[in-house]
Every structure is written in structure tokens, then in C-alpha cells.
Write an enzyme that holds these catalytic residues in place. Structure first.
Site: not given
Ligand code: ADP
Length: 453
Positions: A195, A230
Site C-alpha cells: 500500500k 486490522d
């Protein structure tokens, strides 16, 4: 006079003929250009097609890779990481808890006072901080000191209603959404950055110890008690609300999934099985790849030019980091080959990642008759000052093709997990999937297509 008039008329006629010829030529050129644009669009549509049979193939491939990833390390594109989380919340939890969520362009700090089954979430406060780009590609100490100093400010601003048991150190649940090889519930080494992050010397290091050291450097009496991905955090949060949650999926800047697996189905597990008989698996499904995935030349070029070529192929087709960039690449092709935006190619269109997914989403959701949002966004973000309605319709169509392919592929991945769990048939017990992430939350067409492909 007669001759002059006739001459003028002849000249005039000749000019008229020339003008007419020009108009016809322009029309032909324009018709040709639109035909070429239509061909590019048609090809994109064909290559991105996700008919139901293909989605089943993708789902089956996901199930197969899940089995392989649970069998042993490094045989599958799916890492199927054992999270060491063998107990999920029941709803009876009490006390003051902190969380830090790092996994994309922003990080969030959270404090929550839990009051047991009756009190539930008594009080919570959060703070969100965006990460400057230079820290995403700088040094490890700089990034973790930045985060720790934000935590210092967060703790300093603690108001009424939060009670730490006297003598207890503040404990932090650290949600770190990059591939990590977990070594215990509160330690794990970074496998690789994704990312857009790329910090030197961090791969192979324990991210918990990096954060604990930064907390010490900042003089904050707080320590990391748990490291969770997450997706694992989303699963735990989902289970806190609903006992039937068994899968969590994140669709944000990146994408990932976690689910509850029977411990005895994890062939690569070494050591005693947990008492609960279950363990949460962090799939790292963004790295899924299969010959059944519908890839285009735009996807291949994006991958080759990315920071991590060959990796995260599924993520590059479905997540928020990439959808806008795929659209930009198609638009650039159209600008070059069919002069979609005029005779010159808009220079900004050549800049990678200039078209972010929220902008794509805003254009895709434009319901005005003359597509004025599309016009405004093209001007603001790509410097394209004048467009025809026809060209703007093409832009919306490209957004539609790219977003719906992503949403349908994400849905197929979920079906793959349900198949692995044997919960894909009818008459099964209730199964709830916890969904999170900015893409899922804000991109309505994407979400609706995922829910009802
Ligand atoms: N309005 C929007 N439309 C489409 N995508 C959006 C929108 N807002 C945010 N996103 C996507 O969601 C991502 C943020 O997701 P989020 O889950 O909030 O954070 P993270 O960066 O941790 O994944 C953005 O990078 C973007 O790709």
C-alpha cells in the site's frame, strides 16, 4: 461586373466546397476516433468480464489456495497466517482499553471504556492522524516516533469517564495491517510493506518492539499487549456485536480477509492446540492470484510498474489504492489513441496515481444529465478543461467496468471462504460477515454490486 460577380460566386462556391470537404473530413475523423474509442471500450469490457461461471472458478481457486496455505508455509500465494487469537470477545469485557490502527494513509488512536454485558461500550474517543508521505518511505524510527508522539497527545487529552485501574499500565491493542509473521499474540515480524509504504530495514523486524521502543523514547507509560491485523480486529469487533460473525473482510486502501478456522484443520500448526479448538486465520488474501482472474493489459502494466511486481495481484484488481489508477491508465490509452480529450494528451493524465479512487467514485455516482461532476473532476484533477458529453459518458462507463469487476471478484473471494467453511449451501446456520474499509463504506456502486452482483 457580370464576370466579377461570376468569378466571386465561383470562388465562393469553391470555398464552400472546400469548407464542406473539411467538415466531412472532420466528421469522418471524428467518426473514426469514436469507432476506435468504442473498440477500446469493448475490449476492456470483454477482458474485465466476470460472468457467474468465472466467479465460481475464482471462488474455487480461493478455496483451493486456502487449503494449500493451511497445509504448509510457502506453498501458496495465500499466507494463511496464524494469528494466535484463539478467543474472540463475548461481550462481557470490562475496563479501559486502547487501540492503535496503522494500515494505510491514516492512523487512528482509540480509547474505549467497556462496561460488561449490560454497560457495553460506555464511552469511546478516537483521534485520526494522516501520515505524511515522506514518513511512509523514510526510516523506521521517524515513523514510530511520529505515531508515539501522537499517542502522548491523545493520552494527555483524556477526559472524564475513562478509568484506568490504579497501578495498571496502559495497554494497547496494535492493529497493524501489513503482512506480519506473528510469533505470539504480542509480537510479529514484518514480511513486506504494501500500500505504498516502503521503509528501509523494517522487513524481518518485530513491529511491536519498534513501537514499544518509540513509546519509551516519548516517555509514555503504555505497552503493546496484543498485535492484530486490522482484519482480525474487525472480526473481533464484529463478534463483540454479533455471535454469528465468522469472517471479516476489509476493502479500503488495500484488501484482506480473516476468518475463524478449526485448529485441527491447520496442518502446519505446531505445538499444542488451543483449548477453544479454534483459531483466527489472517488470510492476507490481497496476494491471491489465479489464472482465472480477468486481467487486462492495464492491470499487467500497473503491476509491472508497481513497488511490488508479481505480488498482491487480487488487491491490485479490487482495492481502493488501485481502482482509480486502472481507470487513469485506460483514459490515457484513449487520450493517446483516440484523442478523447482533444488533440493533445493532457499532461496530468500521464502521472501515475493522480486519479484517486474517491474521485473515480464521485464521477461514477454523477447523476446529473450533463455529467457536471465528471466535467469538474476531470478539470480539477487532470487539467482537462473542455470535454464533450459523449467523452464524459465514456469516463463513467470505464469507472463502471473497473468498479464492478472489483466488487464481483471480492464477492467471489467471500464465497470461496464460505465454501472452505462448508457454509455456502442453503439451510446452513446463520453466517455473518463483518465488512469494513473506506472503499466498501463510501463507494456505493461498488458496495451494492458486491452485495447483489
Ligand atoms: N468516497 C470514496 N469512494 C471510493 N473510495 C473511497 C472513498 N473514500 C475512501 N475511499 C477508499 O478507501 C480508502 C481508505 O480506506 P480506510 O479503510 O478508511 O483506510 P485504510 O487506508 O486504512 O485502508 C482510500 O484510500 C480510498 O481508496
Amino acid at each position: 461586373m457580370g464576370k466579377v460577380a461570376i468569378g466571386a460566386a465561383v470562388v465562393c462556391a469553391a470555398a464552400a466546397v472546400a469548407v464542406t470537404a473539411l467538415v466531412v473530413r472532420h466528421r469522418m475523423r471524428s467518426a473514426e476516433r469514436w469507432a476506435r474509442a468504442a473498440a477500446v471500450l469493448r475490449e476492456l469490457e470483454e477482458k474485465c468480464a466476470t460472468p457467474v461461471e468465472k466467479l465460481w472458478e475464482v471462488a474455487d481457486a480461493m478455496t483451493k489456495e486456502m487449503h494449500a496455505g493451511l497445509e504448509s508455509e510457502d506453498v501458496s500465494k495465500l499466507k494463511m497466517i496464524i494469528s494466535y487469537v484463539d478467543k474472540l470477545p463475548t461481550g462481557d469485557e470490562r475496563g479501559l482499553f486502547y487501540a492503535l490502527d496503522l494500515g494505510g494513509t491514516n492512523f487512528r488512536a482509540l480509547r474505549v471504556q467497556l462496561g460488561g454485558r449490560e454497560g457495553r461500550v460506555v464511552r469511546q474517543e478516537a483521534k485520526e492522524v494522516s501520515i505524511p508521505h515522506d514518513l511512509m518511505v523514510g526510516g523506521s524510527d521517524e515513523l514510530f516516533d511520529f505515531i508515539a508522539s501522537a499517542l502522548v497527545e491523545f493520552v494527555d487529552s483524556e477526559g472524564e469517564g475513562f478509568h484506568l485501574h490504579s497501578g495498571r499500565q496502559r495497554e494497547l491493542g496494535f492493529t497493524f495491517s501489513f503482512p506480519v509473521k506473528q510469533t505470539s499474540v504480542a509480537s510479529g515480524t514484518l514480511i513486506k510493506w504494501t500500500k505504498g509504504f516502503n521503509i528501509d530495514g523494517m522487513v524481518g523486524e518485530d513491529v511491536v518492539s519498534e513501537l514499544n521502543k518509540a513509546l519509551q523514547r516519548q516517555g509514555l507509560d503504555m505497552k503493546v499487549a496484543a498485535l492484530v491485523n486490522d482484519t482480525v480486529g474487525t472480526l473481533a469487533g464484529g463478534r463483540y456485536d454479533d455471535n454469528d460473525v465468522v469472517v471479516a473482510v476489509i476493502l479500503g486502501t488495500g484488501t484482506n480477509a480473516a476468518y475463524v478456522e478449526r485448529a485441527d484443520a491447520i496442518k502446519k500448526w505446531q505445538g499444542p492446540l488451543p483449548g477453544s479448538g479454534e483459531i483466527v486465520i489472517n488470510m492476507e488474501w490481497g496476494n491471491f492470484s489465479s489464472s482465472h482472474l480477468p486481467m487486462t493489459e492495464y492491470d499487467n502494466a500497473l503491476d509491472v510498474e508497481s513497488l511490488n511486481p508479481g505480488d498482491q495481484i487480487y488487491e491490485k484488481l479490487i482495492s481502493g489504492m488501485y481502482l482509480g489508477e486502472i481507470v487513469r491508465r485506460v483514459l490515457l490509452r484513449l487520450a493517446v489513441q483516440t484523442a478523447l480529450f482533444g488533440d493533445t494528451v493532457p499532461p496530468q493524465l500521464e502521472t501515475p496515481f493522480v486519479l484517486r479512487t474517491p474521485v473515480m467514485s464521485a464521477m461514477h455516482h454523477d447523476t446529473s444529465a450533463d455529467l457536471k461532476v465528471v466535467r469538474a473532476k476531470l478539470k480539477e484533477f487532470l487539467g482537462i478543461s473542455s470535454t464533450s458529453l459523449k467523452a464524459r459518458k465514456v469516463v463513467v462507463q470505464i469507472c463502471d467496468i473497473v468498479a464492478k469487476r472489483g466488487a464481483r471478484l471480492a464477492a467471489a473471494g467471500i464465497v470461496g471462504i464460505l465454501k472452505k467453511l462448508g457454509r455456502d449451501g442453503s439451510g446452513m446456520r446463520r453466517t455473518v460477515i463483518a465488512m469494513d474499509g473506506g472503499l466498501y463504506e463510501h463507494y456505493t456502486v461498488f458496495r451494492e454490486c458486491l452485495l447483489a452482483p
